[in-house]
Scaffold this motif. Sequence first.
Motif, PDB file in Angstrom:
ATOM      1  N   ALA A 169      77.025 -72.001   2.150  1.00 45.81           N
ATOM      2  CA  ALA A 169      76.927 -73.461   2.096  1.00 45.81           C
ATOM      3  C   ALA A 169      76.234 -73.960   3.362  1.00 45.81           C
ATOM      4  N   HIS A 170      76.541 -73.341   4.461  1.00 48.93           N
ATOM      5  CA  HIS A 170      75.960 -73.775   5.732  1.00 48.93           C
ATOM      6  C   HIS A 170      74.442 -73.581   5.749  1.00 48.93           C
ATOM      7  N   VAL A 171      73.973 -72.429   5.235  1.00 46.44           N
ATOM      8  CA  VAL A 171      72.527 -72.196   5.266  1.00 46.44           C
ATOM      9  C   VAL A 171      71.814 -72.864   4.089  1.00 46.44           C
ATOM     10  N   GLY A 172      72.555 -73.310   3.098  1.00 46.91           N
ATOM     11  CA  GLY A 172      71.971 -74.039   1.988  1.00 46.91           C
ATOM     12  C   GLY A 172      71.262 -73.133   1.004  1.00 46.91           C
ATOM     13  N   VAL A 173      71.873 -72.907  -0.145  1.00 41.58           N
ATOM     14  CA  VAL A 173      71.285 -72.024  -1.152  1.00 41.58           C
ATOM     15  C   VAL A 173      70.439 -72.852  -2.108  1.00 41.58           C
ATOM     16  N   LYS A 174      69.211 -72.405  -2.341  1.00 44.16           N
ATOM     17  CA  LYS A 174      68.316 -73.147  -3.239  1.00 44.16           C
ATOM     18  C   LYS A 174      68.748 -72.978  -4.700  1.00 44.16           C
ATOM     19  N   SER A 175      68.287 -73.889  -5.544  1.00 47.11           N
ATOM     20  CA  SER A 175      68.841 -73.947  -6.896  1.00 47.11           C
ATOM     21  C   SER A 175      68.426 -72.765  -7.772  1.00 47.11           C
ATOM     22  N   ASP A 176      67.294 -72.115  -7.464  1.00 45.69           N
ATOM     23  CA  ASP A 176      66.880 -70.992  -8.306  1.00 45.69           C
ATOM     24  C   ASP A 176      67.494 -69.668  -7.854  1.00 45.69           C
ATOM     25  N   PRO A 195      74.428 -57.327  21.721  1.00 42.06           N
ATOM     26  CA  PRO A 195      74.468 -58.496  20.850  1.00 42.06           C
ATOM     27  C   PRO A 195      74.252 -58.114  19.386  1.00 42.06           C
ATOM     28  N   TRP A 196      74.604 -59.011  18.503  1.00 47.04           N
ATOM     29  CA  TRP A 196      74.440 -58.774  17.064  1.00 47.04           C
ATOM     30  C   TRP A 196      74.098 -60.111  16.414  1.00 47.04           C
ATOM     31  N   SER A 197      73.183 -60.051  15.495  1.00 43.37           N
ATOM     32  CA  SER A 197      72.941 -61.267  14.720  1.00 43.37           C
ATOM     33  C   SER A 197      72.624 -60.872  13.289  1.00 43.37           C
ATOM     34  N   ILE A 198      72.858 -61.786  12.389  1.00 39.26           N
ATOM     35  CA  ILE A 198      72.532 -61.556  10.981  1.00 39.26           C
ATOM     36  C   ILE A 198      71.294 -62.374  10.642  1.00 39.26           C
ATOM     37  N   GLU A 199      70.318 -61.693  10.072  1.00 39.75           N
ATOM     38  CA  GLU A 199      69.103 -62.373   9.637  1.00 39.75           C
ATOM     39  C   GLU A 199      69.367 -62.938   8.242  1.00 39.75           C
ATOM     40  N   ILE A 200      69.116 -64.204   8.072  1.00 40.19           N
ATOM     41  CA  ILE A 200      69.327 -64.808   6.754  1.00 40.19           C
ATOM     42  C   ILE A 200      67.980 -65.252   6.216  1.00 40.19           C
ATOM     43  N   ASP A 201      67.647 -64.744   5.014  1.00 38.32           N
ATOM     44  CA  ASP A 201      66.338 -65.117   4.471  1.00 38.32           C
ATOM     45  C   ASP A 201      66.409 -65.274   2.960  1.00 38.32           C
ATOM     46  N   GLY A 202      65.270 -65.515   2.360  1.00 34.25           N
ATOM     47  CA  GLY A 202      65.217 -65.707   0.922  1.00 34.25           C
ATOM     48  C   GLY A 202      65.342 -67.178   0.569  1.00 34.25           C
ATOM     49  N   LEU A 203      66.004 -67.431  -0.554  1.00 37.28           N
ATOM     50  CA  LEU A 203      66.035 -68.786  -1.110  1.00 37.28           C
ATOM     51  C   LEU A 203      67.107 -69.649  -0.436  1.00 37.28           C
ATOM     52  N   VAL A 204      66.921 -69.891   0.845  1.00 42.61           N
ATOM     53  CA  VAL A 204      67.865 -70.735   1.573  1.00 42.61           C
ATOM     54  C   VAL A 204      67.098 -71.846   2.284  1.00 42.61           C
ATOM     55  N   ASP A 205      67.810 -72.923   2.588  1.00 42.28           N
ATOM     56  CA  ASP A 205      67.184 -74.054   3.270  1.00 42.28           C
ATOM     57  C   ASP A 205      66.939 -73.761   4.745  1.00 42.28           C
ATOM     58  N   PRO A 224      67.861 -66.049  12.104  1.00 40.74           N
ATOM     59  CA  PRO A 224      68.992 -65.250  12.574  1.00 40.74           C
ATOM     60  C   PRO A 224      70.175 -66.128  12.988  1.00 40.74           C
ATOM     61  N   ILE A 225      71.368 -65.622  12.760  1.00 39.10           N
ATOM     62  CA  ILE A 225      72.564 -66.284  13.275  1.00 39.10           C
ATOM     63  C   ILE A 225      73.312 -65.275  14.134  1.00 39.10           C
ATOM     64  N   ALA A 226      73.569 -65.651  15.360  1.00 42.98           N
ATOM     65  CA  ALA A 226      74.258 -64.740  16.277  1.00 42.98           C
ATOM     66  C   ALA A 226      75.741 -64.677  15.935  1.00 42.98           C
ATOM     67  N   MET A 227      76.328 -63.516  16.206  1.00 41.48           N
ATOM     68  CA  MET A 227      77.764 -63.312  15.969  1.00 41.48           C
ATOM     69  C   MET A 227      78.594 -64.432  16.595  1.00 41.48           C
ATOM     70  N   GLU A 228      78.253 -64.770  17.846  1.00 42.72           N
ATOM     71  CA  GLU A 228      79.036 -65.787  18.566  1.00 42.72           C
ATOM     72  C   GLU A 228      79.024 -67.103  17.804  1.00 42.72           C
ATOM     73  N   ASP A 229      77.846 -67.423  17.263  1.00 39.68           N
ATOM     74  CA  ASP A 229      77.737 -68.696  16.555  1.00 39.68           C
ATOM     75  C   ASP A 229      78.562 -68.678  15.279  1.00 39.68           C
ATOM     76  N   LEU A 230      78.519 -67.512  14.589  1.00 37.83           N
ATOM     77  CA  LEU A 230      79.324 -67.380  13.372  1.00 37.83           C
ATOM     78  C   LEU A 230      80.802 -67.585  13.692  1.00 37.83           C
ATOM     79  N   LEU A 231      81.244 -66.923  14.758  1.00 39.12           N
ATOM     80  CA  LEU A 231      82.667 -66.980  15.097  1.00 39.12           C
ATOM     81  C   LEU A 231      83.066 -68.374  15.567  1.00 39.12           C
TER      82      LEU A 231
END
Lengths: 387, 196
Positions: free
Chosen positions: A228-235, A173-183, A187-194
């Motif tokens: 856009a899906h994960v929501g980027v914060k304004s700063d 399996p593979w997933s991308i960890e998304i962090d930082g200034l996001v809403d 993690p998002i799994a490859m399958e979900d991305l596709l």
Amino acid sequence: MPFAGDRSRGSGKNLATKARKQVGARKRSVLIWVNAAKPPFSEGGRAAHLSVTPWVDSDTGTQDRCALPDLPPKRSKAPPMARFSYPTPASSEITPQASFLNRRHLLAGMGAGLLAYATPGRGQSLPAVAPGPFSTDEPLTSFDVATGYCNFFEFGPAKDDPSQHAHALQTNPWSIEIDGLVDNPGPIAMEDLLARFPLEERIYRLRCVEAWSMVIPWNGFALADLLAHVGVKSDARYVRFEAFDDTSIMPRAAQGLLDWPYVEALRLDEATHPLTLLAAGMYGEVMPNQNGAPIRLVVPWKYGFKSIKSIKRISVLAEQPMPTWHEKAPREYGFYANVNPTVRHPRWHQATERRLHDGTRIRTEMFNGYGDLVADLYAGMDLETHY
Amino acid sequence: MTSVIRWGLWLACALPGLVLVWHWQTGQLGVVPHEVLLHRTGRFALLLLMATLGLGFVQSLLPWRPLYAARRPLGVWTFLYASAHAAVWLMLDQGGILEFAWAEMRKMLHVKLGIAGLLLMLPLAVTSVDIAPRLLGFRLWKRLHLLVWPTALVVIAHTWVVSRFQNLLVIGLTLAILFLLASRLYAARKNMKKAA
């Protein structure tokens, strides 16, 4: 861990035993994975069943779908490309939802000649990919050249190192960890991305900082859609990407070529530009390991090293991150690394480039020919200083 | 014995080139054959240059006459591979487009060094015919052929510039050249003292 792609090397018996052991190990990990399967985002249950089904055998109810068949006692030499084949069926390929969605795209795009690349390839073909915008009509680099001549230093500095060693990369399996200034970090799994972001075909020029170039049909989706899906914060101002980091499968990592993991970064407006792509395939096939499986960045107006492969983490930040090459040799590799024939690399000049598929040398275009789309991003900047 | 060495060496030096051409013409040089041609011809030239210099050192320890016959083929083949290297660069890497090649020559350090190395070798190659030492006089001919040392330094500098990473081969060759040069200078000094 080497898997099915490895099984044909060496003598049969040992490998069969080894393979069975690996299947055991695999089963365990699958079980854990299945039990833990709570897709990070499963709006309306779209993605929910995707993560669960892949390896459950519908007849026996066991998770044996990935079991290797018993190997014959002796196998003739592997076909040369066996190393490129995928270790296990990529779940993205057997995911019912994805193929269901993609089948609709296939039907929709049938007449648009999207099967232009449906020649028998070497990897696993993607179900169907609709043509996207911004594609060039220049002749394509052959699949062999694009997959046989790669810079992927995790697997060694020579151009054929990745095609020889990258089979060790386990992409499922593979997933991308998304962090930082996001809403919505996590993690998002490859399958979900596709499942969420349908793949488009974008035929882009690729210009390496080493003055060679290719034309590659990528299959991916706009990074902007994911952001856009994960929501980027304004700063937020920058997006930082981190590649996989597993020294056990990086044969040359010990030589200390670079600091791992490989890191790249874009300004937020570059990252959200419609040209910027997250590619999960090329030539209508699942991304070959040596080209950055399972998912990589493609930024066609910048030198190739910006297009980081095998992404594991995406961080949205306020401060400018430090990309790997920029840190190693700031005079040679700038943060922006826009293709620019007038700004030379200290050791070679960038005015011309070799098109690898026909051996010709041509003039390099400003922003790799994408100037009318991206030049605005750099209005008022001195590109001699911000190279 | 001398002619056995001489002709054997000619064949041995020609062989890698013939194999390379064979592989090129039969498509066995990978997906970007021009680059492999460029790198291999350059590497052969460099290694032959090393062999030429190394032979001088061996001779100083082991003054066996037939060894002397081996030097010329090594030197001549160094020049031939270096010329092939330059030709591949001009015709394949630069696509035979003189404007591009000229731009690189003006700007690129590694191209300047490479051309300098080739030009330094040119008089050595021209004067490697049998009658040259007699025409020039043996002393002058011998002095002229001291040009092999600047050539070696320029060539190794060229190798450093084109190497993406300072690999062990390049470091080893550099140390070897410096060692050979040092031993040559030491021997020359000793000879001068003896003469004085």
